[in-house]
Design an enzyme around this catalytic site. Structure first.
Site, mmCIF file in Angstrom:
data_model
loop_
_atom_site.group_PDB
_atom_site.id
_atom_site.type_symbol
_atom_site.label_atom_id
_atom_site.label_comp_id
_atom_site.label_asym_id
_atom_site.label_seq_id
_atom_site.Cartn_x
_atom_site.Cartn_y
_atom_site.Cartn_z
ATOM 1 N N HIS A 19 -6.250 48.587 76.549
ATOM 2 C CA HIS A 19 -6.155 48.620 75.085
ATOM 3 C C HIS A 19 -4.970 47.750 74.687
ATOM 4 C CE1 HIS A 19 -6.618 51.247 71.242
ATOM 5 N NE2 HIS A 19 -6.084 50.073 70.936
ATOM 6 N N HIS A 21 -4.268 44.203 72.268
ATOM 7 C CA HIS A 21 -4.734 43.150 71.380
ATOM 8 C C HIS A 21 -3.881 41.909 71.619
ATOM 9 C CE1 HIS A 21 -7.189 45.974 68.939
ATOM 10 N NE2 HIS A 21 -6.249 46.834 69.306
ATOM 11 N N HIS A 213 -12.632 51.575 68.872
ATOM 12 C CA HIS A 213 -11.536 52.391 68.374
ATOM 13 C C HIS A 213 -12.134 53.579 67.614
ATOM 14 C CE1 HIS A 213 -9.192 48.946 69.395
ATOM 15 N NE2 HIS A 213 -8.112 49.308 68.714
ATOM 16 N N GLU A 216 -8.300 57.830 66.071
ATOM 17 C CA GLU A 216 -6.865 57.584 65.891
ATOM 18 C C GLU A 216 -6.468 58.159 64.535
ATOM 19 O OE1 GLU A 216 -3.670 53.874 65.658
ATOM 20 O OE2 GLU A 216 -5.789 53.512 65.246
ATOM 21 N N ASP A 294 -1.283 48.568 73.179
ATOM 22 C CA ASP A 294 -1.911 48.279 71.889
ATOM 23 C C ASP A 294 -1.457 46.922 71.328
ATOM 24 O OD1 ASP A 294 -3.491 48.585 69.666
ATOM 25 O OD2 ASP A 294 -2.552 50.421 68.949
ATOM 26 N N ASP A 295 -0.429 46.923 70.480
ATOM 27 C CA ASP A 295 0.116 45.694 69.887
ATOM 28 C C ASP A 295 1.617 45.663 70.181
ATOM 29 O OD1 ASP A 295 -2.204 44.577 68.056
ATOM 30 O OD2 ASP A 295 -2.141 46.735 67.713
#
Length: 356
Positions: A19, A21, A213, A216, A294-295
């Protein structure tokens, strides 16, 4: 670095990331570098004090209030990424840091619509990221897979067009396809997974892997919707699964892996602190999950910081870490030979730790 006596083990574990990006690895320093390279004018400091310097922008990233406040900065930064070389630089930014954190295999997201809407061709995006992936395997020993995501907040027709362009480009063809899977990201609430059933059905027919996704910000029905309508093989985030015991039981029974992102959950206020991420509940219930960043340019750190944050919050033991990493390896979309190599690395890592 976590405070635990297990830090050396945690740092050396052969990690799989599922996961991540690639656009979320656009660090403030790279934003300013690419803006200068491509003659892009960033907002002035008077318009937004965050753009006074890379340091000011990094500091602003510590104060997101929700997913949408993050996305505003996220999409603005992407304007500086234009050429194939830019995309390769962005991918390489991720792989070099991830390799230092112990990542051995990564299955990474990218958002074509963020770029094609700016007049950049899908081919430019894919070839740039593909070049970074190939370089990472050759120079760093990190294997990888690309996952093409749809931006769910945009009109569904744009996702249809993106899917059609990827099919026409031949990116899903062959045993070693360039794009391994489909994903679904961006603002969750109000944009149900069922809207994208058509593209996912097409992907399944072609043997393309599928994730989305869900759970969340959205309630557990977003998770069940992804499983039922999209026939998702993995769920990204999924932390609200604990609110539906029957669905949790189903996820365990169907061997669905969650890709959990602890620091991201805190930054976007899905939870107040890492201790509220249901790590212990998932372990006790037999829910398989991996830990991910994630980011990371926006959410306080790459994968090792997420591992350390979990350790500080839950004080896991060696066996529990072995279970987490083993599940992340077995839940990867790489070939069986690569999985065997990674599992052997895990055994060696644990043995070295327990023998000292």
């Amino acid at each position: 670095m976590c405070k635990s006596e297990l830090h050396s083990l945690i740092a050396s574990l052969p990690k799989c990331e599922h996961h991540l990006h690639l656009e979320g690895c656009l660090s403030p320093s790279l934003v300013f570098q690419l803006a200068s390279k491509n003659n892009i004018t960033l907002p002035s400091a008077s318009e937004d004090p965050a753009y006074a310097s890379p340091e000011a922008l990094a500091a602003r990233y510590n104060h997101f209030t929700d997913l949408n406040s993050f996305l505003a900065y996220y999409y603005r930064a992407l304007d500086v990424v234009i050429t194939q070389d830019d995309f390769e630089m962005l991918g390489w930014e991720y792989f070099t840091t991830a390799a230092a954190d112990g990542v051995k295999h990564a299955e990474v997201f990218f958002d074509p619509q963020s770029h094609t809407a700016r007049g950049i061709s899908l081919d430019t995006v894919v070839k740039g990221f593909e070049a970074a992936c190939k370089r990472a395997e050759k120079e760093l020993g990190v294997t990888s897979k690309l996952i093409m995501c749809f931006l769910r907040h945009l009109p569904v027709q744009e996702s249809r067009d993106t899917m059609a362009a990827a099919v026409a480009g031949g990116y899903f063809e062959g045993e070693e396809r360039v794009i391994e899977g489909l994903g679904l990201d961006s603002s969750e609430v109000g944009f149900r997974p069922e809207l994208f059933e058509e593209m996912y059905a097409q992907a399944e027919k072609m043997g393309v892997r599928r994730t989305a996704h869900a759970g969340e910000e959205g309630d557990p029905t977003y998770i069940s919707g992804a499983l039922d309508a999209l026939r998702a093989e993995r769920i990204d985030h999924g932390i609200r699964l604990v609110e539906d015991p029957a669905l949790l039981e189903r996820v365990v029974k169907e061997d669905i892996m969650l890709t959990v992102c602890p620091l991201s959950n805190v930054c976007l206020r899905a939870v107040e602190n890492v201790a509220q991420v249901p790590i212990r509940k998932f372990l006790e219930a037999g829910v398989k999950f991996s830990l991910n960043s994630d980011d990371p340019a926006y959410f306080g750190g790459y994968i090792l910081k997420n591992y350390c944050a979990v350790q500080d919050a839950f004080n896991l033991n060696v066996e529990e870490w072995k279970v987490i990493v083993q599940n992340s390896i077995e839940g990867s979309w790489c070939g069986e030979q690569r999985k065997k190599e990674l599992l052997a690395m895990l055994e060696d890592c644990v043995q070295k730790h327990t023998s000292t």
